[in-house]
Design a protein around this motif. Structure first.
Motif, PDB file in Angstrom:
ATOM      1  N   PRO A  26     -27.265  42.136 -96.744  1.00 47.00           N
ATOM      2  CA  PRO A  26     -27.392  40.773 -97.268  1.00 47.00           C
ATOM      3  C   PRO A  26     -26.029  40.092 -97.343  1.00 47.00           C
ATOM      4  CG  PRO A  26     -27.666  42.384 -99.031  1.00 47.00           C
ATOM      5  CD  PRO A  26     -27.552  43.154 -97.744  1.00 47.00           C
ATOM      6  N   GLY A  27     -25.997  38.809 -97.030  1.00 46.32           N
ATOM      7  CA  GLY A  27     -24.759  38.044 -97.109  1.00 46.32           C
ATOM      8  C   GLY A  27     -23.776  38.313 -95.986  1.00 46.32           C
ATOM      9  N   ILE A  28     -24.245  38.973 -94.927  1.00 51.84           N
ATOM     10  CA  ILE A  28     -23.345  39.282 -93.809  1.00 51.84           C
ATOM     11  C   ILE A  28     -23.011  38.004 -93.039  1.00 51.84           C
ATOM     12  CG2 ILE A  28     -25.159  39.820 -92.127  1.00 51.84           C
ATOM     13  CD1 ILE A  28     -23.304  42.161 -91.189  1.00 51.84           C
ATOM     14  N   GLY A  29     -21.782  37.921 -92.595  1.00 54.08           N
ATOM     15  CA  GLY A  29     -21.335  36.809 -91.769  1.00 54.08           C
ATOM     16  C   GLY A  29     -20.588  37.360 -90.574  1.00 54.08           C
ATOM     17  N   VAL A  30     -19.819  36.509 -89.943  1.00 54.34           N
ATOM     18  CA  VAL A  30     -18.957  36.962 -88.847  1.00 54.34           C
ATOM     19  C   VAL A  30     -17.510  36.701 -89.255  1.00 54.34           C
ATOM     20  CG1 VAL A  30     -20.622  36.670 -86.973  1.00 54.34           C
ATOM     21  CG2 VAL A  30     -19.146  34.761 -87.605  1.00 54.34           C
ATOM     22  N   ARG A  31     -16.618  37.490 -88.697  1.00 55.81           N
ATOM     23  CA  ARG A  31     -15.183  37.287 -88.910  1.00 55.81           C
ATOM     24  C   ARG A  31     -14.571  37.002 -87.546  1.00 55.81           C
ATOM     25  NH1 ARG A  31     -10.157  40.120 -89.664  1.00 55.81           N
ATOM     26  NH2 ARG A  31      -8.961  39.004 -91.233  1.00 55.81           N
ATOM     27  N   ILE A  32     -13.799  35.933 -87.471  1.00 55.09           N
ATOM     28  CA  ILE A  32     -13.194  35.487 -86.213  1.00 55.09           C
ATOM     29  C   ILE A  32     -11.678  35.660 -86.337  1.00 55.09           C
ATOM     30  CG2 ILE A  32     -12.874  33.495 -84.697  1.00 55.09           C
ATOM     31  CD1 ILE A  32     -15.589  32.451 -85.799  1.00 55.09           C
ATOM     32  N   PHE A  33     -11.080  36.309 -85.336  1.00 53.33           N
ATOM     33  CA  PHE A  33      -9.642  36.586 -85.402  1.00 53.33           C
ATOM     34  C   PHE A  33      -9.084  36.765 -83.993  1.00 53.33           C
ATOM     35  CE2 PHE A  33     -12.093  40.426 -85.702  1.00 53.33           C
ATOM     36  CZ  PHE A  33     -11.448  41.368 -84.927  1.00 53.33           C
ATOM     37  N   VAL A  34      -7.762  36.782 -83.896  1.00 57.51           N
ATOM     38  CA  VAL A  34      -7.082  36.999 -82.618  1.00 57.51           C
ATOM     39  C   VAL A  34      -6.246  38.263 -82.754  1.00 57.51           C
ATOM     40  CG1 VAL A  34      -5.491  36.067 -80.891  1.00 57.51           C
ATOM     41  CG2 VAL A  34      -6.980  34.513 -82.167  1.00 57.51           C
ATOM     42  N   ILE A  61     -16.052  29.301 -93.468  1.00 58.50           N
ATOM     43  CA  ILE A  61     -16.709  28.105 -92.949  1.00 58.50           C
ATOM     44  C   ILE A  61     -18.212  28.358 -93.038  1.00 58.50           C
ATOM     45  CG2 ILE A  61     -17.045  26.583 -90.976  1.00 58.50           C
ATOM     46  CD1 ILE A  61     -14.356  27.491 -89.910  1.00 58.50           C
ATOM     47  N   ASP A  62     -18.919  27.443 -93.676  1.00 57.34           N
ATOM     48  CA  ASP A  62     -20.363  27.571 -93.817  1.00 57.34           C
ATOM     49  C   ASP A  62     -21.074  26.759 -92.738  1.00 57.34           C
ATOM     50  OD1 ASP A  62     -19.650  27.576 -97.203  1.00 57.34           O
ATOM     51  OD2 ASP A  62     -20.691  29.234 -96.225  1.00 57.34           O
ATOM     52  N   TYR A  63     -21.988  27.430 -92.059  1.00 51.28           N
ATOM     53  CA  TYR A  63     -22.851  26.780 -91.080  1.00 51.28           C
ATOM     54  C   TYR A  63     -24.271  26.842 -91.627  1.00 51.28           C
ATOM     55  CZ  TYR A  63     -18.853  27.299 -87.981  1.00 51.28           C
ATOM     56  OH  TYR A  63     -17.603  27.225 -87.440  1.00 51.28           O
ATOM     57  N   GLU A  64     -25.174  26.160 -90.998  1.00 49.56           N
ATOM     58  CA  GLU A  64     -26.555  26.201 -91.452  1.00 49.56           C
ATOM     59  C   GLU A  64     -27.125  27.608 -91.225  1.00 49.56           C
ATOM     60  OE1 GLU A  64     -30.802  24.156 -90.374  1.00 49.56           O
ATOM     61  OE2 GLU A  64     -28.998  22.934 -90.109  1.00 49.56           O
ATOM     62  N   GLY A  65     -27.385  28.332 -92.301  1.00 53.44           N
ATOM     63  CA  GLY A  65     -28.014  29.647 -92.208  1.00 53.44           C
ATOM     64  C   GLY A  65     -27.056  30.823 -92.071  1.00 53.44           C
ATOM     65  N   PHE A  66     -25.761  30.593 -91.990  1.00 57.25           N
ATOM     66  CA  PHE A  66     -24.798  31.702 -91.927  1.00 57.25           C
ATOM     67  C   PHE A  66     -23.397  31.177 -92.215  1.00 57.25           C
ATOM     68  CE2 PHE A  66     -24.305  30.006 -87.690  1.00 57.25           C
ATOM     69  CZ  PHE A  66     -23.012  30.293 -87.310  1.00 57.25           C
ATOM     70  N   HIS A  67     -22.448  32.097 -92.364  1.00 54.23           N
ATOM     71  CA  HIS A  67     -21.059  31.704 -92.582  1.00 54.23           C
ATOM     72  C   HIS A  67     -20.132  32.540 -91.703  1.00 54.23           C
ATOM     73  CE1 HIS A  67     -21.665  35.023 -95.446  1.00 54.23           C
ATOM     74  NE2 HIS A  67     -20.395  35.314 -95.191  1.00 54.23           N
ATOM     75  N   ALA A  68     -18.930  31.996 -91.500  1.00 52.18           N
ATOM     76  CA  ALA A  68     -17.908  32.688 -90.714  1.00 52.18           C
ATOM     77  C   ALA A  68     -16.634  32.747 -91.543  1.00 52.18           C
ATOM     78  CB  ALA A  68     -17.643  31.943 -89.409  1.00 52.18           C
ATOM     79  N   TRP A  69     -15.921  33.844 -91.403  1.00 54.31           N
ATOM     80  CA  TRP A  69     -14.593  33.997 -92.002  1.00 54.31           C
ATOM     81  C   TRP A  69     -13.577  33.906 -90.867  1.00 54.31           C
ATOM     82  CZ3 TRP A  69     -14.045  33.868 -97.098  1.00 54.31           C
ATOM     83  CH2 TRP A  69     -15.134  34.238 -97.901  1.00 54.31           C
ATOM     84  N   ILE A  70     -12.588  33.023 -91.009  1.00 51.72           N
ATOM     85  CA  ILE A  70     -11.537  32.879 -90.005  1.00 51.72           C
ATOM     86  C   ILE A  70     -10.290  33.542 -90.582  1.00 51.72           C
ATOM     87  CG2 ILE A  70     -10.235  31.277 -88.550  1.00 51.72           C
ATOM     88  CD1 ILE A  70     -13.338  31.093 -88.292  1.00 51.72           C
TER      89      ILE A  70
END
Length: 197
Positions: A26-34, A61-70
């Motif tokens: 629950p509460g899983i998102g994505v993490r974006i990195f270089v 960053i919150d999107y509709e239905g999920f979030h991303a961590w930068i």
């Protein structure tokens, strides 16, 4: 800030929303990195990020239905990045383009690793390229020892010890006094393309 730098197309948002909905955490998102930002070997990455596994400087960053961590230290390398999803006969493909991910750039708060890569790619590698060689940072140890790997014409070159001590190590330690040592992890038994045998 980050939300204006990175474009996640509507088709990519749909794809990521569906993908994350299938995860059991629950509460899983994505993490974006270089990885290895500011170098020719930079790679744009995205990984699952269960709640609580984000890092302190990450930007949400919150999107509709999920979030991303930068990743906070990757933000400047992700300027103008585009994450897209295109359907094709095999199902589809998620693409991630970040034109500034390989551009060497130093900010006032750049990490020692970023500063080493900057010196390697802006000052040292242009000289080594004349002999068909290059060097890259493999690892920075906890006690600030830079572990390097030579490639191209430098691998197996009989002059590599001189290049390491008189050139690379001297330049790095002059520019980055907090660096305690520089070590070579290259297998120099391969002499096939060496500049000097």
């Amino acid at each position: 800030m980050a939300e204006t730098l990175i474009t996640v197309t509507p088709t990519a948002q749909d794809y990521l929303r569906d993908l994350l909905a299938k995860q059991s955490s629950p509460g899983i998102g994505v993490r974006i990195f270089v990885e290895r930002p500011g170098t020719p070997h930079a790679e744009c990455c995205m990984a699952y990020c269960p709640e609580g596994e984000q890092e302190g400087n990450d930007v949400r960053i919150d999107y509709e239905g999920f979030h991303a961590w930068i990743d906070g230290s990757s933000v400047r390398y992700l300027e103008d990045a585009v994450i897209d999803y295109k359907k094709d006969s095999m199902g589809g493909q998620l693409t991630f383009r970040a034109p500034k991910s390989r551009v060497p750039e130093l900010s006032d708060d750049a990490s020692l690793e970023e500063r080493i890569n900057y010196v390697l790619y802006s000052e040292i590698n242009p000289g080594l390229a004349a002999h068909g060689g290059n060097v890259q940072l493999l690892e920075l140890t906890d006690d600030n020892v830079a572990i390097l790997e030579f490639g191209g014409g430098c691998q197996g070159c009989s002059a590599v010890d001189m290049t390491l001590k008189s050139g690379v190590e001297k330049t790095l330690k002059e520019r980055l006094p907090e660096l305690t040592a520089v070590r070579d992890k290259t297998d120099h038994s391969m002499t096939e393309n060496a500049y000097y045998k």
